[in-house]
Design an enzyme around this catalytic site. Structure first.
Site, mmCIF file in Angstrom:
data_model
loop_
_atom_site.group_PDB
_atom_site.id
_atom_site.type_symbol
_atom_site.label_atom_id
_atom_site.label_comp_id
_atom_site.label_asym_id
_atom_site.label_seq_id
_atom_site.Cartn_x
_atom_site.Cartn_y
_atom_site.Cartn_z
ATOM 1 N N GLU A 37 10.451 4.302 2.977
ATOM 2 C CA GLU A 37 11.608 4.221 2.087
ATOM 3 C C GLU A 37 12.905 4.192 2.877
ATOM 4 O O GLU A 37 13.826 3.428 2.555
ATOM 5 C CB GLU A 37 11.580 5.392 1.100
ATOM 6 C CG GLU A 37 10.511 5.278 0.031
ATOM 7 C CD GLU A 37 9.072 5.481 0.521
ATOM 8 O OE1 GLU A 37 8.141 5.134 -0.226
ATOM 9 O OE2 GLU A 37 8.866 5.980 1.647
ATOM 10 N N ASP A 52 24.468 -10.923 3.656
ATOM 11 C CA ASP A 52 24.728 -11.816 2.532
ATOM 12 C C ASP A 52 26.202 -11.849 2.160
ATOM 13 O O ASP A 52 26.758 -12.913 1.884
ATOM 14 C CB ASP A 52 23.888 -11.387 1.324
ATOM 15 C CG ASP A 52 24.112 -12.294 0.131
ATOM 16 O OD1 ASP A 52 23.997 -13.528 0.288
ATOM 17 O OD2 ASP A 52 24.403 -11.767 -0.959
ATOM 18 N N LEU A 97 0.795 -1.228 0.000
ATOM 19 C CA LEU A 97 0.000 0.000 0.000
ATOM 20 C C LEU A 97 0.830 1.282 0.000
ATOM 21 O O LEU A 97 0.295 2.371 0.169
ATOM 22 C CB LEU A 97 -0.983 -0.007 1.175
ATOM 23 C CG LEU A 97 -1.972 -1.176 1.156
ATOM 24 C CD1 LEU A 97 -2.850 -1.160 2.396
ATOM 25 C CD2 LEU A 97 -2.808 -1.188 -0.116
ATOM 26 N N CYS A 98 2.142 1.150 -0.203
ATOM 27 C CA CYS A 98 3.002 2.335 -0.302
ATOM 28 C C CYS A 98 2.797 3.003 -1.652
ATOM 29 O O CYS A 98 2.635 2.336 -2.672
ATOM 30 C CB CYS A 98 4.472 1.949 -0.165
ATOM 31 S SG CYS A 98 4.994 1.687 1.519
ATOM 32 N N HIS A 99 2.835 4.326 -1.636
ATOM 33 C CA HIS A 99 2.749 5.084 -2.879
ATOM 34 C C HIS A 99 4.103 5.071 -3.594
ATOM 35 O O HIS A 99 5.136 5.202 -2.932
ATOM 36 C CB HIS A 99 2.373 6.548 -2.586
ATOM 37 C CG HIS A 99 1.000 6.709 -2.049
ATOM 38 N ND1 HIS A 99 0.721 6.572 -0.720
ATOM 39 C CD2 HIS A 99 -0.173 6.994 -2.671
ATOM 40 C CE1 HIS A 99 -0.580 6.773 -0.522
ATOM 41 N NE2 HIS A 99 -1.138 7.021 -1.688
#
Length: 161
Positions: free
Chosen positions: A115, A129, A76-78
Site C-alpha cells: 500500500e 501527469d 494477490l494483495c489482501h
C-alpha cells in the site's frame, strides 16, 4: 537462508496467502521515491504556477486513494482496512527532484508495504501527469520501502535512502 515464495502453492500456482490464523498487530510501512525534473519545473511547482493548480494537493489525494485501492490493482494483495495513509512531498532543488514519501498504518494480520509503495507510485504518476506539458522528460526513480513495523518479522529500516 532458504527463501520460499508465499504467493505460490505447492504446485507452483498463484495463491493468495491465508492470513486467518495470524495474530492482529499494528502494521506500519513507509515508502519513498523521487520524480526528477527540470529546475524550471521545480520553480513552477514552488510558485503554484502550473495551469493545473496545486499539483501536490492532487497527487496527495491520488496517493491516498491508490493505497486504499491496492488490492484492486495487485492481484494477490489482501483488501485492508487502513487506519492511516499519509503522503508528503519535499522539493530537493539541488538534485532537481521531488521526494515523495508515504506512510500506511493499520491493525491487522498482514503488512502494508504494498500500500505504501502504491501510494508513492501513483502520487509520482500524478505529478508526472500534471506537469508533463511543461516537462515531458521527467523521470520517476528509486521507489522503495524504507521501513516496516509489525508482524512476525518485526521492525526493520534502511539505514540510508
Amino acid at each position: 537462508m532458504s527463501l520460499t515464495f508465499t504467493h505460490i502453492d505447492q504446485q507452483g500456482k498463484a495463491n493468495m496467502v491465508d492470513v486467518t490464523q495470524k495474530l492482529l498487530s499494528i502494521r506500519v510501512a513507509r515508502a519513498q521515491g523521487y520524480i526528477k525534473m527540470q529546475a524550471s519545473t521545480i520553480e513552477l511547482i514552488k510558485t503554484n504556477a502550473l495551469s493545473k493548480g496545486d499539483i501536490f494537493a492532487v497527487a496527495r489525494i491520488a496517493g491516498i486513494q491508490a493505497a486504499k485501492k491496492c488490492a484492486d490493482l495487485i492481484p494477490l494483495c489482501h483488501p485492508l482496512m487502513l487506519s492511516k495513509v499519509d503522503v508528503q512531498f519535499e522539493i530537493d532543488e539541488s538534485q532537481h527532484r521531488v521526494k515523495i514519501e508515504a506512510l500506511c498504518k493499520l491493525t491487522g494480520q498482514t503488512g502494508v508495504e504494498m500500500e505504501a509503495l502504491t501510494a508513492v507510485s501513483v502520487a509520482a504518476l500524478t505529478l508526472f501527469d500534471m506537469a508533463k506539458a511543461v516537462d515531458p522528460l521527467m523521470q520517476i526513480q528509486d521507489i522503495k520501502v524504507m521501513e516496516k513495523q509489525g508482524g512476525k518479522t518485526g521492525e526493520w529500516s534502511r539505514t540510508h535512502d
